[in-house]
Each structure stands twice: as structure tokens, then as C-alpha cells.
Design a protein around this motif. Structure first.
Motif, PDB file in Angstrom:
ATOM      1  N   ARG A  25      28.335 -18.960  42.687  1.00  0.00           N
ATOM      2  CA  ARG A  25      28.584 -18.231  41.432  1.00  0.00           C
ATOM      3  C   ARG A  25      27.494 -18.508  40.409  1.00  0.00           C
ATOM      4  O   ARG A  25      27.006 -17.590  39.753  1.00  0.00           O
ATOM      5  CB  ARG A  25      29.954 -18.619  40.862  1.00  0.00           C
ATOM      6  CG  ARG A  25      31.135 -18.173  41.726  1.00  0.00           C
ATOM      7  CD  ARG A  25      32.394 -18.862  41.301  1.00  0.00           C
ATOM      8  NE  ARG A  25      32.301 -20.311  41.486  1.00  0.00           N
ATOM      9  CZ  ARG A  25      33.241 -21.189  41.169  1.00  0.00           C
ATOM     10  NH1 ARG A  25      34.367 -20.753  40.621  1.00  0.00           N
ATOM     11  NH2 ARG A  25      33.084 -22.480  41.388  1.00  0.00           N
ATOM     12  N   THR A  26      27.111 -19.770  40.254  1.00  0.00           N
ATOM     13  CA  THR A  26      26.086 -20.121  39.263  1.00  0.00           C
ATOM     14  C   THR A  26      24.698 -20.244  39.882  1.00  0.00           C
ATOM     15  O   THR A  26      23.698 -20.162  39.180  1.00  0.00           O
ATOM     16  CB  THR A  26      26.429 -21.458  38.586  1.00  0.00           C
ATOM     17  OG1 THR A  26      26.444 -22.498  39.584  1.00  0.00           O
ATOM     18  CG2 THR A  26      27.781 -21.386  37.904  1.00  0.00           C
ATOM     19  N   ARG A  68      31.988 -29.666  39.539  1.00  0.00           N
ATOM     20  CA  ARG A  68      31.285 -28.480  39.072  1.00  0.00           C
ATOM     21  C   ARG A  68      29.815 -28.772  38.771  1.00  0.00           C
ATOM     22  O   ARG A  68      29.442 -29.882  38.403  1.00  0.00           O
ATOM     23  CB  ARG A  68      31.969 -27.910  37.831  1.00  0.00           C
ATOM     24  CG  ARG A  68      31.884 -28.810  36.589  1.00  0.00           C
ATOM     25  CD  ARG A  68      32.666 -28.202  35.433  1.00  0.00           C
ATOM     26  NE  ARG A  68      32.614 -29.052  34.251  1.00  0.00           N
ATOM     27  CZ  ARG A  68      31.652 -28.999  33.341  1.00  0.00           C
ATOM     28  NH1 ARG A  68      30.659 -28.138  33.487  1.00  0.00           N
ATOM     29  NH2 ARG A  68      31.676 -29.796  32.297  1.00  0.00           N
ATOM     30  N   ARG A 126      19.155 -19.393  33.627  1.00  0.00           N
ATOM     31  CA  ARG A 126      20.328 -18.679  33.115  1.00  0.00           C
ATOM     32  C   ARG A 126      21.395 -19.634  32.584  1.00  0.00           C
ATOM     33  O   ARG A 126      22.194 -19.259  31.730  1.00  0.00           O
ATOM     34  CB  ARG A 126      20.944 -17.809  34.215  1.00  0.00           C
ATOM     35  CG  ARG A 126      20.079 -16.647  34.647  1.00  0.00           C
ATOM     36  CD  ARG A 126      20.871 -15.673  35.520  1.00  0.00           C
ATOM     37  NE  ARG A 126      21.392 -16.299  36.726  1.00  0.00           N
ATOM     38  CZ  ARG A 126      20.742 -16.355  37.888  1.00  0.00           C
ATOM     39  NH1 ARG A 126      19.515 -15.848  37.982  1.00  0.00           N
ATOM     40  NH2 ARG A 126      21.292 -16.918  38.949  1.00  0.00           N
ATOM     41  N   HIS A 127      21.413 -20.865  33.120  1.00  0.00           N
ATOM     42  CA  HIS A 127      22.405 -21.870  32.708  1.00  0.00           C
ATOM     43  C   HIS A 127      21.658 -23.149  32.328  1.00  0.00           C
ATOM     44  O   HIS A 127      21.773 -24.171  33.010  1.00  0.00           O
ATOM     45  CB  HIS A 127      23.390 -22.167  33.843  1.00  0.00           C
ATOM     46  CG  HIS A 127      24.010 -20.950  34.445  1.00  0.00           C
ATOM     47  ND1 HIS A 127      25.083 -20.305  33.874  1.00  0.00           N
ATOM     48  CD2 HIS A 127      23.705 -20.248  35.565  1.00  0.00           C
ATOM     49  CE1 HIS A 127      25.424 -19.261  34.614  1.00  0.00           C
ATOM     50  NE2 HIS A 127      24.606 -19.207  35.643  1.00  0.00           N
ATOM     51  N   ALA A 171      18.291 -19.577  38.372  1.00  0.00           N
ATOM     52  CA  ALA A 171      19.677 -19.908  38.025  1.00  0.00           C
ATOM     53  C   ALA A 171      19.725 -20.931  36.901  1.00  0.00           C
ATOM     54  O   ALA A 171      20.544 -20.840  35.979  1.00  0.00           O
ATOM     55  CB  ALA A 171      20.413 -20.436  39.256  1.00  0.00           C
ATOM     56  N   ASP A 198      26.653 -23.843  44.538  1.00  0.00           N
ATOM     57  CA  ASP A 198      27.739 -23.003  44.046  1.00  0.00           C
ATOM     58  C   ASP A 198      27.190 -21.581  43.927  1.00  0.00           C
ATOM     59  O   ASP A 198      26.286 -21.323  43.127  1.00  0.00           O
ATOM     60  CB  ASP A 198      28.193 -23.521  42.678  1.00  0.00           C
ATOM     61  CG  ASP A 198      29.158 -22.584  41.986  1.00  0.00           C
ATOM     62  OD1 ASP A 198      29.873 -21.851  42.689  1.00  0.00           O
ATOM     63  OD2 ASP A 198      29.181 -22.581  40.734  1.00  0.00           O
TER      64      ASP A 198
END
Length: 493
Positions: free
Chosen positions: A249-250, A264, A300-301, A297, A247
Motif C-alpha cells: 500500500r505504501t 507498520r 510520497r511518505h 514511495a 507493504d
């Protein structure tokens, strides 16, 4: 004569077929600094490019790219006793806008005249390309005919990988299990088409999205079994993940589902180790960079925040911690380290010294009972904490790891036939347990044991019987089952 005495063996390998090769291997920094050559092969050219800034703290070695021309058959890399040679291959990269989106072309030009080309498209809009529908954010990579062969034609004995610390010492514990997994992996059919290559289907039409890190499982089995076919499958899976499953975006992979890109991303379903290991083995800057991007990434998540405490899952902390620690072993990164330290503290805060377990909302039951899923606590949480301790040297964390390891071994020993998948705990005792045979979760559960405990337990009749027949013939979940078991380091022992 004196110069011959100075030569010191560095690596034994074999090159199959004609043409130059380019592959990765962890060497001692001293060997890199003194230059390298191929013993007894006049005219052979060797260049060494460093991929890792600082040596691995556990092995003292650094990953390098070895680019070699003029060698065929069995060979031995030795110290040259002179300045490192200039590279026999020149790399050029160009980026251009195309109707589909963006095209990056990489060319490797060898002194001997060979040329390798890779073209990688990034799609900015939904379109049909080469007969298949693609979505925005997907990529398509086309490798020149000889490119994957630059590393797949090199045979490095398992003993060399073991001496370099890539494989653990072989204790003779899991040869039969490993061979069964490797045989299943060789015959596992990939999804059709260029979008499906490198990924697999399981029961119910579920696209696995390489759950549990199929690329890592195949690569580890390939190194121990010295199997180029499995290494090629690992390579295709690694490229599938970075081209198809991310993905944009993430920066995280989509979760398994009815398609590659429908469910997701979740931090508890992120794996970068397979992409990373394949990138190092092939000395591929793009794959190593993709692994770096995945680590950043994930930093960050780092975790899901469930609406209810009882929905909190162990894997949502354990998987991110394990993956981030794997990257930090290769390269320091302040943001990744900060998140890994925070995750480790959040995991350690769930330690219950009475029950000798890490308590998460998903396991809480009425009247103070706690259900521990052994295959997750032993297969994910314990390896993650052990990796954290190896880096941080935190005494408190090390003591928790020791207690958890002792509890795991005790719970495996106690009870009847089979090995524990889940145990129900109260007041420090196991009040009930679900024990089973033939499940891949059992292989993952044993990943939490230290080598000495594995040597005590695995050869016993009960564990041997419980592990026999994994993966099962006709297993409808075969892609996930063999990945779950094949990724484990202990089966390489």
C-alpha cells in the motif's frame, strides 16, 4: 601493432568457472563509447549496456552492465577502438495470471547456448505455497541454478572499486574492525525456510527486517574484503526485502518485530541503498527498479508527524534524507529531489548555533538542557546533510555541516575513556556525557567525521580501545549490531 597501442586498460577482473558472466561496474563514458574487448582472448564476446543516464557528478562515471562470454581466469577489459558490440544475451519477459496471483518470467538466452530463468510470483491472497504461509502482497522469486553465479563468479579487486569511486580510499584505519565484522557476518545464521532466507533474528525473537540495511553492510564488506560469500548474502537480503518486507500500500518496508509483516512502515526505518547497490553490482534491472520504487514511495511518505513535539525523532527526518540523496546521486527525479530539499530544510531549521547541534523533540530536557544522541546525529543526520550538500552545493547547509563536524570531533576528543554515545548540552557546553567502549553505536557515530578528522582520531589509543571487540562475542543483538557498524563507509578506509 598500431591497434595494440590503441588498447587502453579499463578493468582487471577474474572469472571463476565455466560459462558467461554478467555484472555491473561504473565506467568512464569515453570507454563505453569506444567499445570494449578482453585483451588477449580470441573469440571472447563483450557487450556493454548503460544502466545510468548521466554520469555520477562525484566520479564522472556511469554504471553499466557487462555481459561477457568466452572468458575464464584472470582477464583485462580494454578499449576496442571500434563500435560497441551487440549484446551476447537476449532478454525476454512475460507476465501471466496464475491461481496464486501474478507470475513474471524473465529469460536470458546467451549466444553460446546458455539460458537463465527467473520466476517471480506476486500473491494476491493469503495462501500456503511450497509449504509456507504467505500473505497478500508478498512475492516469491525463484532464480535458475546459474543465475546468481553470473555475477558472483566475477572477482573484481578492491582497488578497482576504489578507483571507480564505489569504495573510499583505504587509509588503513579500520582493517581489524572490518575483518571482525566480516567474520561475524559470514557465520550469522539466516532465518529458516524460503520466507526467512536473507533475514535474521535478534534477542527476544525479533525479526530484524534488515534494520540499518543489512544488504548494504554485507555488500560493502564484500567489496572491500573481496568476499563472494558475503556478496551472496547481500544478494539474498536484497531479494528478501523486496519480496517479503514491503507493504504494497505504501511501498515502504515493515518495521522489525515478531514477524516480517506485523509492524507498520515508518520513514525512519526505510533503506534502499542495499537493494540499490546489489542491483547495480548484479546489473539486475528488477532490483534497480525496486530501489527506484522505494525512493519514490519514500518521497510520497517522507516523514512521520508526531502528535506531540517532544515525540519528534531525528531519524524520521535523517534516514529519509540520506536514502533519497543516495538515489539522486544515481538518477535525477523531480519528486524525489523536491522531497529531499524539503527534508534538508526541515533538518537545517533545527540547527542551534549556540549548542552546535540539531535539536529534535526527543532530546529536549528541563531547564533548557538538550540530550544529543551522538550515534544518531553523527551516524545519520550528518551523513544525510553531507550528501545533500554534495548535490545541492548550498553554502548555508555546508556551513552547518562544518560546524557540526567540528563539534562532533571536539566532543569525541574531550572526556575520559571511551567514545560518547550521548551528551547533555547547555549554554554551548557539554555538562554531562555517557561514554562507552565496545558498542556498535560508536562505529556509527564516527560516520559523521570527515576523512581528515578520522585520520586524526581513529589511530589514537582511546578510540582504538573503544572500538576493539566490536561486535562482541555472544552479542544477542548481533544481526543489528554488525549491520549498524558494517554499513558505515569509514570502516572501508
Amino acid at each position: 601493432m598500431w591497434s595494440l597501442l590503441l588498447l587502453q586498460g579499463v578493468l582487471a577482473f577474474t572469472v571463476e568457472g565455466e560459462g558467461p558472466v554478467r555484472f555491473g561496474f561504473p565506467l568512464r563514458p569515453d570507454d563505453v563509447a569506444r567499445g570494449l574487448c578482453v585483451a588477449g582472448v580470441p573469440g571472447a564476446r563483450v557487450a556493454c549496456r548503460v544502466l545510468q543516464a548521466e554520469p555520477d557528478p562525484r566520479t564522472g562515471r556511469i554504471w553499466v552492465e557487462l555481459a561477457i562470454e568466452g572468458v575464464r581466469g584472470a582477464a583485462r577489459l580494454v578499449r576496442a577502438g571500434r563500435e560497441p558490440a551487440s549484446a551476447p544475451v537476449e532478454v525476454r519477459r512475460t507476465t501471466e495470471s496464475v491461481p496464486e496471483g501474478l507470475l513474471v518470467t524473465t529469460r536470458w538466452r546467451w549466444r553460446g547456448g546458455a539460458e537463465d530463468v527467473r520466476r517471480r510470483w506476486t500473491f494476491h491472497e493469503a495462501t500456503v505455497w511450497q509449504g509456507e504461509a504467505v500473505e497478500p502482497g508478498e512475492c516469491a522469486t525463484r532464480h535458475g541454478e546459474g543465475l546468481p553465479g553470473r555475477f558472483l563468479r566475477v572477482r573484481v579487486p578492491a582497488g578497482e572499486w576504489q578507483r571507480a569511486g564505489v569504495l573510499p580510499p583505504d587509509q588503513g584505519l579500520a582493517g581489524e574492525l572490518r575483518q571482525r565484522l566480516a567474520a561475524a557476518a559470514r557465520t550469522l545464521p539466516e532465518l529458516p525456510g524460503w520466507r526467512g532466507a536473507g533475514d535474521y533474528l535478534r534477542a527476544g525473537g525479533v525479526v530484524t527486517n534488515l534494520e540499518f540495511d543489512t544488504a548494504l553492510a554485507f555488500a560493502r564488506l564484500a567489496l572491500r574484503e573481496e568476499d563472494p560469500e558475503l556478496l551472496a548474502k547481500a544478494w539474498r537480503s536484497a531479494w528478501h526485502l523486496v519480496d517479503r518486507d514491503l507493504d504494497r500500500r505504501t511501498g515502504l518496508p515493515f518495521v522489525h518485530g515478531s514477524d516480517h509483516r506485523r509492524v507498520r512502515p515508518e520513514p525512519g526505518h526505510v533503506w534502499l541503498q542495499g537493494v540499490f547497490l546489489v542491483g547495480l553490482l548484479s546489473a539486475d534491472d528488477e532490483l534497480v527498479e525496486q530501489a527506484r520504487a522505494l525512493a519514490q514511495a519514500l518521497a510520497r511518505h517522507p516523514r512521520l508527524r508526531p502528535e506531540r513535539a517532544r515525540d519528534e525523532r531525528a531519524r524520521d527526518l535523517g534516514w529519509p534524507l540520506l536514502e533519497l540523496e543516495s538515489w539522486l546521486r544515481f538518477q535525477a527525479d523531480e519528486g524525489v529531489q523536491r522531497t529531499a530539499d524539503q527534508l534538508a530544510q526541515q533538518v537545517l531549521a533545527r540547527f542551534d548555533p549556540t549548542q552546535r547541534v540539531l535539536r529534535f523533540g526527543e532530546g529536549e530536557r528541563e531547564r533548557g538542557l538538550y540530550e544529543d544522541r551522538v550515534w544518531i546525529s553523527g551516524g545519520i543526520l550528518l551523513p544525510a546533510l553531507r550528501a545533500h550538500v554534495a548535490r545541492s552545493r548550498a553554502p548555508a547547509a555546508a556551513r552547518v555541516v562544518q560546524v557540526l563536524e567540528e563539534a562532533l570531533e571536539e566532543r569525541i576528543r574531550r572526556g575520559g575513556a571511551g567514545l560518547p554515545v550521548r551528551v547533555l548540552l547547555h549554554g554551548g557546553d557539554v555538562v554531562d556525557a555517557f561514554r562507552a567502549e565496545g558498542l556498535p553505536e560508536l562505529v556509527l557515530a564516527l560516520e559523521g567525521l570527515a576523512p581528515a578528522a578520522l585520520a586524526r582520531l581513529v589511530p589514537r589509543a582511546g578510540p582504538r580501545r573503544a572500538l576493539a571487540g566490536i561486535p562482541a562475542d555472544g552479542d544477542p543483538q548481533l544481526a543489528t549490531s554488525l549491520t549498524m557498524a558494517g554499513r558505515c563507509t569509514w570502516i572501508l578506509r
